[in-house]
Design a protein around this motif. Structure first.
Motif, PDB file in Angstrom:
ATOM      1  N   PHE A 176       0.815  -1.214   0.000  1.00 57.58           N
ATOM      2  CA  PHE A 176       0.000   0.000   0.000  1.00 57.58           C
ATOM      3  C   PHE A 176       0.850   1.265   0.000  1.00 57.58           C
ATOM      4  O   PHE A 176       0.419   2.286  -0.538  1.00 57.58           O
ATOM      5  N   ASP A 177       2.042   1.219   0.568  1.00 53.74           N
ATOM      6  CA  ASP A 177       2.880   2.417   0.519  1.00 53.74           C
ATOM      7  C   ASP A 177       3.305   2.716  -0.919  1.00 53.74           C
ATOM      8  O   ASP A 177       3.286   3.866  -1.362  1.00 53.74           O
ATOM      9  N   GLN A 178       3.644   1.677  -1.678  1.00 53.97           N
ATOM     10  CA  GLN A 178       3.980   1.861  -3.090  1.00 53.97           C
ATOM     11  C   GLN A 178       2.741   2.263  -3.884  1.00 53.97           C
ATOM     12  O   GLN A 178       2.803   3.128  -4.764  1.00 53.97           O
ATOM     13  N   PHE A 179       1.607   1.646  -3.577  1.00 55.15           N
ATOM     14  CA  PHE A 179       0.317   1.969  -4.196  1.00 55.15           C
ATOM     15  C   PHE A 179       0.005   3.455  -4.030  1.00 55.15           C
ATOM     16  O   PHE A 179      -0.479   4.119  -4.957  1.00 55.15           O
ATOM     17  N   ALA A 236      -8.799  10.223   1.381  1.00 52.83           N
ATOM     18  CA  ALA A 236      -8.307   8.911   0.966  1.00 52.83           C
ATOM     19  C   ALA A 236      -7.283   8.336   1.924  1.00 52.83           C
ATOM     20  O   ALA A 236      -7.302   7.137   2.218  1.00 52.83           O
ATOM     21  N   PHE A 237      -6.383   9.167   2.415  1.00 58.70           N
ATOM     22  CA  PHE A 237      -5.255   8.657   3.185  1.00 58.70           C
ATOM     23  C   PHE A 237      -5.273   9.054   4.657  1.00 58.70           C
ATOM     24  O   PHE A 237      -4.780   8.312   5.504  1.00 58.70           O
ATOM     25  N   LEU A 238      -5.845  10.216   4.958  1.00 61.56           N
ATOM     26  CA  LEU A 238      -5.749  10.745   6.319  1.00 61.56           C
ATOM     27  C   LEU A 238      -7.060  10.688   7.090  1.00 61.56           C
ATOM     28  O   LEU A 238      -7.064  10.870   8.308  1.00 61.56           O
ATOM     29  N   GLY A 239      -8.164  10.474   6.401  1.00 62.94           N
ATOM     30  CA  GLY A 239      -9.441  10.487   7.100  1.00 62.94           C
ATOM     31  C   GLY A 239      -9.711  11.828   7.750  1.00 62.94           C
ATOM     32  O   GLY A 239     -10.298  11.905   8.831  1.00 62.94           O
ATOM     33  N   LEU A 240      -9.317  12.899   7.085  1.00 59.57           N
ATOM     34  CA  LEU A 240      -9.507  14.253   7.617  1.00 59.57           C
ATOM     35  C   LEU A 240     -10.275  15.104   6.619  1.00 59.57           C
ATOM     36  O   LEU A 240     -10.144  14.928   5.406  1.00 59.57           O
ATOM     37  N   THR A 241     -11.042  16.054   7.140  1.00 63.66           N
ATOM     38  CA  THR A 241     -11.799  16.977   6.298  1.00 63.66           C
ATOM     39  C   THR A 241     -10.944  18.211   6.027  1.00 63.66           C
ATOM     40  O   THR A 241     -11.268  19.322   6.457  1.00 63.66           O
ATOM     41  N   ARG A 264       5.556  10.271   0.170  1.00 62.37           N
ATOM     42  CA  ARG A 264       6.343   9.501   1.138  1.00 62.37           C
ATOM     43  C   ARG A 264       5.965   9.860   2.570  1.00 62.37           C
ATOM     44  O   ARG A 264       6.004   9.007   3.458  1.00 62.37           O
ATOM     45  N   TRP A 265       5.584  11.102   2.784  1.00 57.89           N
ATOM     46  CA  TRP A 265       5.127  11.523   4.108  1.00 57.89           C
ATOM     47  C   TRP A 265       3.838  10.802   4.489  1.00 57.89           C
ATOM     48  O   TRP A 265       3.647  10.414   5.643  1.00 57.89           O
ATOM     49  N   LEU A 266       2.957  10.610   3.514  1.00 59.18           N
ATOM     50  CA  LEU A 266       1.684   9.943   3.788  1.00 59.18           C
ATOM     51  C   LEU A 266       1.881   8.528   4.310  1.00 59.18           C
ATOM     52  O   LEU A 266       1.101   8.049   5.135  1.00 59.18           O
ATOM     53  N   VAL A 267       2.915   7.831   3.818  1.00 64.90           N
ATOM     54  CA  VAL A 267       3.129   6.434   4.213  1.00 64.90           C
ATOM     55  C   VAL A 267       4.361   6.273   5.093  1.00 64.90           C
ATOM     56  O   VAL A 267       4.872   5.161   5.254  1.00 64.90           O
ATOM     57  N   ASP A 268       4.813   7.369   5.683  1.00 65.55           N
ATOM     58  CA  ASP A 268       5.875   7.281   6.684  1.00 65.55           C
ATOM     59  C   ASP A 268       5.340   6.507   7.893  1.00 65.55           C
ATOM     60  O   ASP A 268       4.197   6.691   8.306  1.00 65.55           O
ATOM     61  N   ASP A 304      -5.436   0.010  16.503  1.00 67.21           N
ATOM     62  CA  ASP A 304      -3.996   0.259  16.505  1.00 67.21           C
ATOM     63  C   ASP A 304      -3.209  -1.013  16.213  1.00 67.21           C
ATOM     64  O   ASP A 304      -2.183  -0.981  15.520  1.00 67.21           O
ATOM     65  N   TRP A 305      -3.693  -2.145  16.732  1.00 64.98           N
ATOM     66  CA  TRP A 305      -3.001  -3.407  16.460  1.00 64.98           C
ATOM     67  C   TRP A 305      -3.029  -3.713  14.963  1.00 64.98           C
ATOM     68  O   TRP A 305      -2.012  -4.096  14.368  1.00 64.98           O
ATOM     69  N   LEU A 306      -4.180  -3.520  14.335  1.00 58.72           N
ATOM     70  CA  LEU A 306      -4.294  -3.766  12.902  1.00 58.72           C
ATOM     71  C   LEU A 306      -3.425  -2.804  12.092  1.00 58.72           C
ATOM     72  O   LEU A 306      -2.794  -3.196  11.104  1.00 58.72           O
ATOM     73  N   ALA A 307      -3.386  -1.531  12.505  1.00 54.41           N
ATOM     74  CA  ALA A 307      -2.575  -0.543  11.791  1.00 54.41           C
ATOM     75  C   ALA A 307      -1.097  -0.911  11.832  1.00 54.41           C
ATOM     76  O   ALA A 307      -0.398  -0.860  10.809  1.00 54.41           O
ATOM     77  N   VAL A 308      -0.606  -1.279  13.011  1.00 59.53           N
ATOM     78  CA  VAL A 308       0.802  -1.666  13.138  1.00 59.53           C
ATOM     79  C   VAL A 308       1.064  -2.968  12.390  1.00 59.53           C
ATOM     80  O   VAL A 308       2.079  -3.110  11.694  1.00 59.53           O
ATOM     81  N   GLU A 309       0.147  -3.922  12.501  1.00 53.54           N
ATOM     82  CA  GLU A 309       0.288  -5.199  11.794  1.00 53.54           C
ATOM     83  C   GLU A 309       0.352  -4.970  10.282  1.00 53.54           C
ATOM     84  O   GLU A 309       1.144  -5.605   9.571  1.00 53.54           O
ATOM     85  N   PHE A 310      -0.474  -4.070   9.784  1.00 51.16           N
ATOM     86  CA  PHE A 310      -0.504  -3.722   8.362  1.00 51.16           C
ATOM     87  C   PHE A 310       0.868  -3.235   7.900  1.00 51.16           C
ATOM     88  O   PHE A 310       1.408  -3.716   6.887  1.00 51.16           O
ATOM     89  N   MET A 311       1.452  -2.325   8.656  1.00 50.51           N
ATOM     90  CA  MET A 311       2.760  -1.792   8.276  1.00 50.51           C
ATOM     91  C   MET A 311       3.855  -2.845   8.403  1.00 50.51           C
ATOM     92  O   MET A 311       4.732  -2.960   7.537  1.00 50.51           O
ATOM     93  N   GLU A 312       3.789  -3.639   9.460  1.00 51.84           N
ATOM     94  CA  GLU A 312       4.848  -4.627   9.685  1.00 51.84           C
ATOM     95  C   GLU A 312       4.749  -5.809   8.733  1.00 51.84           C
ATOM     96  O   GLU A 312       5.733  -6.539   8.552  1.00 51.84           O
ATOM     97  N   ARG A 313       3.594  -6.004   8.133  1.00 49.65           N
ATOM     98  CA  ARG A 313       3.476  -7.039   7.104  1.00 49.65           C
ATOM     99  C   ARG A 313       3.755  -6.477   5.715  1.00 49.65           C
ATOM    100  O   ARG A 313       3.292  -7.002   4.702  1.00 49.65           O
ATOM    101  N   GLY A 314       4.523  -5.393   5.675  1.00 49.38           N
ATOM    102  CA  GLY A 314       4.917  -4.812   4.394  1.00 49.38           C
ATOM    103  C   GLY A 314       3.795  -4.127   3.658  1.00 49.38           C
ATOM    104  O   GLY A 314       3.784  -4.076   2.436  1.00 49.38           O
TER     105      GLY A 314
END
Length: 763
Positions: free
Chosen positions: A260-263, A318-323, A483-487, A531-541
């Protein structure tokens, strides 16, 4: 003598300074506190301006510095309180003459404040969503084999509830097929799964579905909603546009499980990558999906600015969930995003080459990519050079001809030659892409959101409440933003993305306001799980398929969806997930399921948009009447994803079932229930065709019982119950009392099956 002189000098100069500070403390500061600080503090800096420190006054806000040292008359602050300029402050009233005189005297003396400590931080800056996620400990739940269940069960136990039993195997198979590929399981798949009692049978189904190219289509549709994809420009002319290659890119990227970071990076800034590939350029169509206005007489700059503002708002959703768009005209009322920060973000996206059909005489502009073989491209390049040469000759001749150029024969011949040459254009696939200008545009704050009222110049930047941007050069660009969006330090992107995945499987996200993670959004129902899912998502590449598999193999997902009075009494909205949620199928999947049940569905993946049957007069609502070249053969039966979608007159069969209109990013579709939906699903030309094809399959069987059994299996994935068979036999008897032939009778029966609530619902 020198020492005495120095002492005397400082004594003489210090007294006015001391008097000025006293004037501020005793007179000016109370005036500002009573009339200005509510809106212009460091915590709530309206228009980017705080009056709580001298440094803030010198820095100023969206209009530039509020204080010009030594020049009180030129200071915006004095002009505002005098009501002598465009600004009139305080709003709706004016300070009295003595108060204005005190402010003017203080400004004339240099506006000293002494040691004034401004309050730190902006509203909402410590809101949970702006703190980067940290992996929480998984609750200890005996017997759980999936961490998701540990969190869900742990939360249910606090409410004295438990998970529902697992859904029956046929229901589970239908559910996971619809969720992962959007296509019903066929009869062979149903029978095979029902007969497979070996360990891991369900997991093998999941892996097969995730490997299917139809997974890319199903989840690509969700992303295309966010990307506001459509096949036309929008506004009143709403001309067709070439961008279906972007849709294909999304499908392929998801099918290959592109991280998703490359996406994200390739869509936001693929053109700025070193030696970008053709696919990476196609990916930038993400921000070319913005509606475009090419009406005659418009101010092109106005609509160019609208497009850039749309890209800011879309990136935020799309990326930040912010208005983010709420800060376009003024500081965000609730979240730590100032108007200045909006336009700093705007500056990243303000340097893109745009198409100007009014001003640019060339046929092809940089924002388009021509795709073809090397030979096709060479032929096209030669053709294009000839076009430019003829255009140049026409312009030269127009300058040479005096009077009415229309009567000049060398000029008429050139124009005829150009028209003929244009008709002979080599065929290449064309798609809209992003390209950066050689020199960046100057970006300003737009006062009140009006692009004609320029405030101070701004440089590209991101909200200070979030992770810091790391520019790759002296001026940050779109690639730095991507790159900042997927830091890994970005607190929002991973959370927002896994929350949307969860939403598709359970009907609502862990944060129900999936497009607003700000201070006015809902709190997460399971914050540790998020938070667990978010970290898991990043750690699974950043593997989306890994998270999909994790969710659909959880006991929470596999629960039955039957209502439970005990859970309803405690949790009527099922936020704690004591059961699954039944969900009305999305617009495209209503069509796809009917095609699949009828045996007509084309399995073809990708390609140009198609034109299935449309109700007569459906296009008459548009300003410019467009042809609807009815598709034939396989294209007539493509998935709903591929239906040509015109913004001003969207395909009725999709719009009526709540497909978005593609004018803005859609992060969650509504699910309505209207009579029009029944009229479409029962009486539309396509609906009759689907029912007729299903009827033919049923008529392959000899007896009514076998025919009903086959229809029920194809449409609903199960055998009819005894009461259902009895009612259908009665229905058939009634129809046979009329002069209908067998195909008409069984088409009517098929219409019943394809319109049952069970057929239109994901179980």
């Amino acid at each position: 003598m020198r020492l005495l002189f120095i002492v005397a000098f400082f004594a003489a100069t210090a007294r006015p300074q001391t008097d000025a500070v006293a004037l501020y403390e005793t007179t000016v500061r109370p005036i500002l506190r009573a009339n200005c600080i509510a809106c212009h503090s460091s915590a709530a800096a309206a228009s980017g301006l705080s009056l709580e420190s001298r440094e803030a006054l010198l820095r100023g806000g969206n209009r530039g510095p509020a204080l010009i040292p030594g020049d009180a008359a030129a200071s915006v602050l004095l002009q505002a309180v005098r009501h002598s300029g465009e600004l009139k402050m305080p709003p709706g009233r004016k300070l009295n003459a003595e108060q204005i005189a005190a402010v003017e005297q203080w400004l004339t003396l240099g506006a000293p404040m002494g040691a004034v400590a401004a309050r730190g931080g902006k509203p909402g800056s410590r809101h949970w969503a702006f703190v980067p996620p940290v992996r929480p400990a998984v609750p200890d739940v005996e017997g759980s084999r999936n961490p998701i269940d540990n969190f869900v069960i742990g939360r249910l136990r606090k409410a004295n509830l438990s998970l529902s039993p697992e859904a029956d195997r046929r229901t589970l198979l239908r559910r996971v097929h619809l969720d992962i590929t959007g296509i019903l399981p066929d009869a062979a798949e149903i029978d095979r799964f029902a007969a497979d009692s070996t360990p891991g049978a369900y997991e093998r189904v999941v892996d097969r579905l995730l490997a299917s190219p139809h997974y890319g289509e199903r989840w690509g549709r969700h992303w295309l909603d966010i990307a506001r994809y459509a096949d036309s420009d929008g506004y009143t002319i709403d001309a067709p546009r070439d961008i279906w290659k972007y849709r294909d890119w999304v499908i392929d990227a998801l099918h290959s499980d592109m991280p998703f970071d490359q996406f994200t990076i390739e869509q936001m800034a693929g053109d700025l990558l070193p030696k970008p590939t053709e696919d990476q350029l196609i990916a930038t169509g993400f921000h070319r999906n913005t509606p475009s206005n090419f009406e005659g007489g418009i101010d092109f700059e106005q609509y160019r600015v609208e497009a850039v503002a749309d890209r800011v708002a879309t990136t935020g959703a799309a990326f930040l969930g912010l208005t983010l768009g709420c800060a376009r005209c003024h500081d965000h009322k609730f979240d730590p995003v100032s108007q200045r920060e909006f336009y700093e973000f705007f500056a990243f996206l303000n340097n893109v080459d745009e198409v100007d059909k009014e001003k640019d005489r060339k046929l092809f502009n940089k924002p388009f990519l021509e795709i073809g073989t090397d030979e096709e491209k060479a032929a096209f390049d030669a053709w294009e050079k000839e076009v430019y040469a003829i255009e140049s000759a026409i312009r030269t001749r127009e300058d040479q001809v005096s009077g009415d150029g229309d009567t000049d024969p060398q000029l008429k011949a050139l124009r005829d030659k150009l028209n003929k040459h244009r008709r002979d254009r080599p065929k290449l696939v064309r798609t809209m892409i992003m390209r950066e200008l050689p020199e960046p545009r100057v970006s300003y704050i737009h006062l009140g959101g009006d692009f004609t009222r320029k405030g101070i110049e701004v440089q590209p930047g991101v909200p200070a409440a979030m992770n810091a941007l790391q520019p790759s050069g002296p001026r940050a660009n779109r690639l730095d933003l991507a790159r900042w969006l997927v830091d890994r330090k970005n607190p929002l992107t991973a959370r927002v993305t896994v929350n949307r995945m969860w939403q598709q499987y359970f009907g609502k996200g862990i944060v129900e306001t999936e497009s607003d993670f700000g201070t006015q959004g809902d709190k997460p129902t399971h914050p540790d799980l998020l938070d667990w899912l978010a970290v898991e998502f990043m750690e699974r590449g950043w593997s989306q398929k890994a998270i999909h598999r994790l969710i659909v193999t959880s006991a929470a997902y596999k629960q039955a969806s039957l209502a439970r009075p005990d859970a309803y009494a405690v949790d009527p909205l099922n936020k704690l997930l004591a059961r699954q949620n039944r969900l009305r199928l999305e617009a495209e999947i209503v069509r796809d399921s009917s095609l699949a049940a009828s045996g007509l569905l084309s399995a073809k993946v990708g390609g140009p948009s198609v034109y299935p049957p449309i109700p007569a007069g459906a296009n008459n609502v548009t300003q410019v009447k467009r042809e609807w070249p009815l598709s034939t053969g396989e294209d007539r039966y493509r998935r709903g994803l591929y239906t040509f979608f015109q913004r001003s007159a969207g395909y009725p069969g999709l719009l009526i079932f709540d497909a978005p209109d593609a004018t803005a990013a859609c992060t969650r579709r509504v699910r309505s229930n209207t009579p029009l939906q029944a009229l479409i699903s029962m009486n539309d030309e396509s609906s009759f065709e689907f029912a007729g094809a299903l009827a033919k399959q049923m008529l392959e069987m000899k007896s009514d019982e076998d025919r009903l059994s086959r229809g029920w299996l194809l449409a609903l994935g199960r055998q009819p119950r005894q009461d259902e068979s009895a009612r259908m036999r009665q229905f058939l008897r009634t129809r046979r009392d009329s002069p209908d032939n067998e195909i008409e009778i069984w088409t009517a029966a098929a219409r019943v099956m394809l319109n049952m609530d069970e057929f239109l619902t994901r179980p």
